[in-house]
Design an enzyme around this catalytic site. Structure first.
Site, short mmCIF file in Angstrom:
data_model
loop_
_atom_site.label_atom_id
_atom_site.label_comp_id
_atom_site.label_asym_id
_atom_site.label_seq_id
_atom_site.Cartn_x
_atom_site.Cartn_y
_atom_site.Cartn_z
N ILE A 21 41.42 23.22 -90.46
CA ILE A 21 40.74 21.99 -90.85
C ILE A 21 40.86 20.98 -89.72
O ILE A 21 41.97 20.63 -89.30
CB ILE A 21 41.37 21.41 -92.15
CG1 ILE A 21 41.32 22.46 -93.28
CG2 ILE A 21 40.66 20.13 -92.56
CD1 ILE A 21 39.96 22.99 -93.63
N SER A 22 39.71 20.51 -89.23
CA SER A 22 39.71 19.53 -88.13
C SER A 22 40.43 18.26 -88.59
O SER A 22 40.13 17.75 -89.67
CB SER A 22 38.28 19.21 -87.69
OG SER A 22 37.67 20.39 -87.21
N GLU A 107 25.40 18.30 -90.51
CA GLU A 107 26.62 18.63 -89.75
C GLU A 107 26.30 19.68 -88.68
O GLU A 107 26.75 19.58 -87.54
CB GLU A 107 27.71 19.16 -90.70
CG GLU A 107 28.99 19.49 -89.93
CD GLU A 107 30.08 20.13 -90.78
OE1 GLU A 107 29.99 20.08 -92.01
OE2 GLU A 107 31.02 20.68 -90.19
N GLN A 144 18.75 34.87 -54.30
CA GLN A 144 17.88 35.02 -55.47
C GLN A 144 18.68 35.28 -56.76
O GLN A 144 18.35 34.71 -57.81
CB GLN A 144 16.89 36.16 -55.24
CG GLN A 144 15.81 36.20 -56.29
CD GLN A 144 14.86 37.36 -56.08
OE1 GLN A 144 15.25 38.52 -56.20
NE2 GLN A 144 13.63 37.05 -55.75
N GLN A 201 31.87 33.02 -63.32
CA GLN A 201 31.42 34.06 -62.39
C GLN A 201 30.95 33.49 -61.05
O GLN A 201 31.34 33.97 -59.98
CB GLN A 201 30.27 34.84 -63.06
CG GLN A 201 29.69 35.97 -62.21
CD GLN A 201 30.66 37.12 -62.03
OE1 GLN A 201 31.61 37.27 -62.80
NE2 GLN A 201 30.44 37.91 -61.00
N GLY A 230 31.64 25.46 -88.31
CA GLY A 230 30.39 24.98 -88.92
C GLY A 230 29.43 26.10 -89.28
O GLY A 230 28.23 25.85 -89.48
N GLY A 231 29.94 27.32 -89.40
CA GLY A 231 29.09 28.48 -89.70
C GLY A 231 28.96 29.35 -88.46
O GLY A 231 28.44 28.89 -87.43
N THR A 232 29.48 30.59 -88.54
CA THR A 232 29.43 31.46 -87.35
C THR A 232 27.98 31.86 -87.06
O THR A 232 27.11 31.78 -87.93
CB THR A 232 30.25 32.75 -87.57
OG1 THR A 232 29.63 33.51 -88.64
CG2 THR A 232 31.70 32.45 -87.93
C1 LIG Z 1 38.57 24.53 -84.20
C2 LIG Z 1 38.10 24.78 -85.60
C3 LIG Z 1 37.91 23.71 -86.46
C4 LIG Z 1 37.49 23.93 -87.79
N1 LIG Z 1 37.33 22.86 -88.63
C5 LIG Z 1 37.02 23.08 -89.94
C6 LIG Z 1 36.95 21.99 -90.87
O1 LIG Z 1 37.15 20.83 -90.52
N2 LIG Z 1 36.65 22.27 -92.16
C7 LIG Z 1 36.42 23.54 -92.60
O2 LIG Z 1 36.15 23.74 -93.78
N3 LIG Z 1 36.49 24.59 -91.74
C8 LIG Z 1 36.79 24.39 -90.42
N4 LIG Z 1 36.89 25.46 -89.56
C9 LIG Z 1 36.76 26.81 -90.11
C10 LIG Z 1 35.47 27.48 -89.70
O3 LIG Z 1 34.40 26.97 -90.45
C11 LIG Z 1 35.67 28.99 -89.91
O4 LIG Z 1 36.60 29.43 -88.94
C12 LIG Z 1 34.36 29.76 -89.77
O5 LIG Z 1 33.49 29.46 -90.82
C13 LIG Z 1 34.57 31.27 -89.72
O6 LIG Z 1 35.37 31.70 -90.79
P1 LIG Z 1 36.65 32.61 -90.49
O7 LIG Z 1 37.44 31.97 -89.39
O8 LIG Z 1 37.31 32.84 -91.79
O9 LIG Z 1 36.08 33.94 -89.89
P2 LIG Z 1 35.66 35.27 -90.73
O10 LIG Z 1 34.87 34.87 -91.94
O11 LIG Z 1 36.87 36.10 -90.90
O12 LIG Z 1 34.70 35.93 -89.68
C14 LIG Z 1 35.11 36.88 -88.70
C15 LIG Z 1 33.84 37.49 -88.12
O13 LIG Z 1 33.15 38.20 -89.16
C16 LIG Z 1 31.84 37.71 -89.28
N5 LIG Z 1 31.44 37.67 -90.68
C17 LIG Z 1 32.14 37.16 -91.73
N6 LIG Z 1 31.44 37.23 -92.87
C18 LIG Z 1 30.25 37.80 -92.54
C19 LIG Z 1 29.08 38.13 -93.28
N7 LIG Z 1 28.96 37.87 -94.59
N8 LIG Z 1 28.05 38.69 -92.60
C20 LIG Z 1 28.14 38.96 -91.27
N9 LIG Z 1 29.23 38.65 -90.52
C21 LIG Z 1 30.26 38.08 -91.14
C22 LIG Z 1 31.88 36.29 -88.70
O14 LIG Z 1 30.60 35.87 -88.26
C23 LIG Z 1 32.87 36.45 -87.57
O15 LIG Z 1 32.24 36.95 -86.43
C24 LIG Z 1 37.27 25.25 -88.23
C25 LIG Z 1 37.44 26.33 -87.34
C26 LIG Z 1 37.85 26.11 -86.04
C27 LIG Z 1 38.02 27.29 -85.12
#
Ligand SMILES: Cc1cc2nc3c(=O)[nH]c(=O)nc-3n(C[C@H](O)[C@H](O)[C@H](O)COP(=O)(O)OP(=O)(O)OC[C@H]3O[C@@H](n4cnc5c(N)ncnc54)[C@H](O)[C@@H]3O)c2cc1C
Length: 248
Positions: A21-22, A107, A144, A201, A230-232
């Site tokens: 959590i930020s 966001e 190039q 690089q 914010g959503g991977t």
């Molecule tokens: C610096 C930082 C600050 C953050 N701040 C906040 C915050 O303030 N509030 C908050 O709520 N969260 C926060 N987060 C959490 C962040 O939103 C999550 O880390 C992120 O959504 C990914 O979730 P996870 O880490 O559980 O990864 P996982 O869900 O374990 O994902 C691992 C991998 O699997 C993939 N994956 C997972 N599920 C699926 C699917 N259904 N389909 C395809 N691929 C999938 C993902 O894309 C990723 O590549 C923060 C994270 C970081 C790193």
């Protein structure tokens, strides 16, 4: 999401852990999204948004050590039978998902603007350093291969900037499509990561040593975070893909 908010009389009782959590280890007040008994749709549980003062009994905050975004506090918050008054509930019980979805697009657009700003800064510094690096045939830009690599990302950056810029007035005018935010964050963070990698690089050994290397390596790590929070990118692709299929 595992954290729950259970209604007991005039109070809500929170249990569970929020991670990454930020500002989470230092915040005085947090908005917690938690599962609730009301508001479920199909097999999806209802969510409530609850305002929590972190000095309340049952709240524990801890900082998380990380390599990227060193200046940003990232924390874990645990709720152990944390009691808050019902008046701390934001909006209606179980409606949290609707509230979250209504501002998640903005966001994501803000995160896209941040990624774009980082990309433009990395690009400008890289062009400057490539121009300064002399080889027997002239500067690196006389070759190039590096010139084409830079031109590709320069073009991507220009297109991304234009896309992000046209999203901003849409938000201001209240006609913003959240899919646009997914596209903006997906594309700007992809370009940022490609640029951060090229910036290591094209600096050669200077990409991992000395002052320029410290900056370039840190940029590479920080850029990696931006396609996660914010959503991977995978989740964004899924959302864009689903909206295509439903014709939205
Ligand atoms: C610096 C930082 C600050 C953050 N701040 C906040 C915050 O303030 N509030 C908050 O709520 N969260 C926060 N987060 C959490 C962040 O939103 C999550 O880390 C992120 O959504 C990914 O979730 P996870 O880490 O559980 O990864 P996982 O869900 O374990 O994902 C691992 C991998 O699997 C993939 N994956 C997972 N599920 C699926 C699917 N259904 N389909 C395809 N691929 C999938 C993902 O894309 C990723 O590549 C923060 C994270 C970081 C790193």
């Amino acid at each position: 999401m595992t954290t729950t908010a259970e209604m007991r009389g005039d109070s809500l009782v929170l249990n569970g852990t929020k991670t990454h959590i930020s500002n989470g280890s230092e915040a005085d007040v947090v908005i917690v999204a938690a599962k609730s008994a009301r508001g479920s749709i199909g097999d999806q549980p209802g969510l409530s948004l609850v305002l929590v003062e972190t000095e309340r009994p049952g709240v524990t905050q801890a900082a998380i050590e990380k390599t990227g975004m060193a200046a940003l506090d990232t924390g874990r918050i645990t709720f152990d039978d944390c009691v808050v008054p019902q008046s701390n509930l934001l909006g209606a019980e179980g409606m949290g998902f609707v509230y979250l979805m209504s501002f998640l697009g903005v966001e994501r657009l803000v995160l896209a603007i941040y990624a774009q700003a980082c990309a433009e800064r990395i690009l400008a510094e890289l062009i400057r350093d490539c121009d300064a690096r002399q080889t027997p045939e002239g500067s690196l830009l006389a070759h190039q291969s590096p010139r084409f690599s830079l031109a590709e990302l320069y073009s991507e950056c220009a297109v991304n900037r234009s896309f992000v810029d046209q999203c901003i007035p849409q938000v201001q005018e209240g006609r913003f499509d959240p899919k646009q935010a997914c596209i903006a964050k997906l594309r700007t963070t992809a370009t940022l990561k490609a640029l951060a990698s090229l910036a290591v690089q094209l600096r050669g050994a200077g990409g991992i040593s000395g002052d320029s290397g410290a900056r370039a390596s840190q940029d590479l790590l920080d850029a990696s975070v931006q396609s996660i929070w914010g959503g991977t990118s995978e989740i964004l692709l899924d959302l864009i893909g689903r909206s295509m299929a439903s014709g939205l």
